[in-house]
Design an enzyme around this catalytic site. Structure first.
Site, PDB file in Angstrom:
ATOM      1  CE  LYS A  32      -5.638  66.604  32.729  1.00  0.00           C
ATOM      2  NZ  LYS A  32      -4.646  67.223  31.839  1.00  0.00           N
ATOM      3  CG  ASP A  59      -1.460  65.460  32.266  1.00  0.00           C
ATOM      4  OD1 ASP A  59      -0.643  64.602  31.903  1.00  0.00           O
ATOM      5  OD2 ASP A  59      -2.407  65.854  31.550  1.00  0.00           O
ATOM      6  CE  LYS A  61      -0.281  63.494  28.449  1.00  0.00           C
ATOM      7  NZ  LYS A  61      -0.860  64.757  28.942  1.00  0.00           N
ATOM      8  CG  ASP A  64      15.223  62.797  29.705  1.00  0.00           C
ATOM      9  OD1 ASP A  64      16.227  62.165  29.293  1.00  0.00           O
ATOM     10  OD2 ASP A  64      15.154  64.032  29.665  1.00  0.00           O
ATOM     11  CB  THR A 119      -6.443  60.044  22.076  1.00  0.00           C
ATOM     12  OG1 THR A 119      -6.172  61.247  22.787  1.00  0.00           O
ATOM     13  CG2 THR A 119      -6.971  59.018  23.029  1.00  0.00           C
ATOM     14  NE  ARG A 211     -12.240  71.131  25.907  1.00  0.00           N
ATOM     15  CZ  ARG A 211     -11.861  70.630  24.735  1.00  0.00           C
ATOM     16  NH1 ARG A 211     -11.815  71.400  23.674  1.00  0.00           N
ATOM     17  NH2 ARG A 211     -11.522  69.355  24.631  1.00  0.00           N
TER      18      ARG A 211
HETATM   19  O1  C5P Z   1     -11.832  69.640  28.098  1.00  0.00           O
HETATM   20  P1  C5P Z   1     -11.727  68.140  28.075  1.00  0.00           P
HETATM   21  O2  C5P Z   1     -12.746  67.426  28.968  1.00  0.00           O
HETATM   22  O3  C5P Z   1     -11.678  67.564  26.687  1.00  0.00           O
HETATM   23  O4  C5P Z   1     -10.306  67.870  28.780  1.00  0.00           O
HETATM   24  C1  C5P Z   1      -9.738  66.587  28.851  1.00  0.00           C
HETATM   25  C2  C5P Z   1      -8.383  66.668  29.507  1.00  0.00           C
HETATM   26  O5  C5P Z   1      -7.781  65.368  29.420  1.00  0.00           O
HETATM   27  C3  C5P Z   1      -7.422  67.639  28.857  1.00  0.00           C
HETATM   28  O6  C5P Z   1      -6.558  68.144  29.890  1.00  0.00           O
HETATM   29  C4  C5P Z   1      -6.651  66.770  27.886  1.00  0.00           C
HETATM   30  O7  C5P Z   1      -5.358  67.246  27.626  1.00  0.00           O
HETATM   31  C5  C5P Z   1      -6.581  65.453  28.657  1.00  0.00           C
HETATM   32  N1  C5P Z   1      -6.387  64.255  27.826  1.00  0.00           N
HETATM   33  C6  C5P Z   1      -7.259  63.896  26.822  1.00  0.00           C
HETATM   34  N2  C5P Z   1      -7.032  62.761  26.067  1.00  0.00           N
HETATM   35  C7  C5P Z   1      -5.972  61.992  26.341  1.00  0.00           C
HETATM   36  C8  C5P Z   1      -5.075  62.330  27.363  1.00  0.00           C
HETATM   37  C9  C5P Z   1      -5.319  63.494  28.089  1.00  0.00           C
HETATM   38  O8  C5P Z   1      -8.250  64.579  26.577  1.00  0.00           O
HETATM   39  N3  C5P Z   1      -5.794  60.887  25.649  1.00  0.00           N
END
Ligand code: C5P
Length: 232
Positions: A32, A59, A61, A64, A119, A211
């Site tokens: 992603k 990603d 998003k 517009d 979220t 992460r």
């Molecule tokens: O590092 P981590 O596993 O938390 O990364 C989750 C990824 O998913 C990040 O790129 C974050 O921006 C994305 N994301 C999220 N929650 C959402 C939508 C996208 O954590 N509701």
């Protein structure tokens, strides 16, 4: 539809992302690319990662007026990405226009996924800032249904909502789910988390993992563990 693990490459430079991908010698995980990297490096980073053989979820998003989103989606589609997204709150007119723009001359197109409510938005903020009075889960399901009605391929949601989304929008409607952590791992700033195994049980189609893989001492091993637990 094949289940897969998507690695959230939340880096802000070409050097960092390439150093990370170089560790995967021979393996080509689905990745992603978010706003951070795209705004820093531009479309050339998408072409470069694609040329290395990775599938790409871009990603960005979009949100517009329908005509602008349609034309922008045509540009993104020409980058040969595999998946992209937009905000369902842009309305059905915008989602339908996006699909049109995304569809290439030969009829193929990347998967198009809708974001329902972020979220980071809670019921209080919806009521106070957006004047949306309905309960959050109802709003999320309504937006998902609108996306399905327009012919989109799925939504980004919590793995905990995947089952409900499939019930409302159909088994084939994709659930792309972040918020995944290993049972013995750090939660970080995510609040409602699920393990890859649990995400599979509830029915996620794709898990988006950042992460737990990118910050791991051994990212390749962490990725393979994710695939084992999620795909089996
Ligand atoms: O590092 P981590 O596993 O938390 O990364 C989750 C990824 O998913 C990040 O790129 C974050 O921006 C994305 N994301 C999220 N929650 C959402 C939508 C996208 O954590 N509701």
């Amino acid at each position: 539809m094949g289940k897969d693990v998507i690695i959230a490459c939340d880096f802000n430079s070409r050097d960092e992302v390439m150093k990370f991908l170089d560790k995967f010698q021979g393996k080509k995980p689905f990745v992603k690319i978010g706003m951070e990297l795209f705004y820093a490096e531009g479309p050339k980073i998408v072409r470069e990662i694609k040329a290395r053989g990775h599938k790409i979820f871009l990603d960005l998003k979009l949100h517009d007026i329908p005509n602008t989103v349609k034309k922008s989606m045509a540009v993104l589609s020409s980058l040969d990405i595999d998946m992209c997204n937009l905000h369902a709150s842009g309305t059905k007119a915008m989602m339908s226009a996006a699909l049109e723009g995304l569809t290439r001359k030969d009829g193929t197109r990347p998967l198009l996924i809708a974001v329902t409510q972020l979220t980071s938005t809670d019921e209080n903020r919806m009521r106070e800032d957006l004047l949306i009075e309905r309960p959050l889960p109802e709003v999320v399901m309504h937006y998902a249904k609108c996306a399905a009605d327009c012919g989109l391929d799925g939504v980004v949601c919590s793995p905990l909502e995947a089952d409900k989304v499939h019930k409302v929008c159909g088994k084939e409607f994709l659930t792309v789910t972040p918020g995944v952590r290993f049972a013995d791992g750090d939660v970080g700033d995510q609040v409602r988390v699920t393990t890859p195994e649990k995400a599979r049980e509830i029915g996620s189609d794709y898990i988006v993992v950042g992460r737990p893989i990118t910050a791991s001492e051994n990212p390749v091993e962490a990725y393979e563990r994710c695939v084992r637990e999620f795909v089996g």
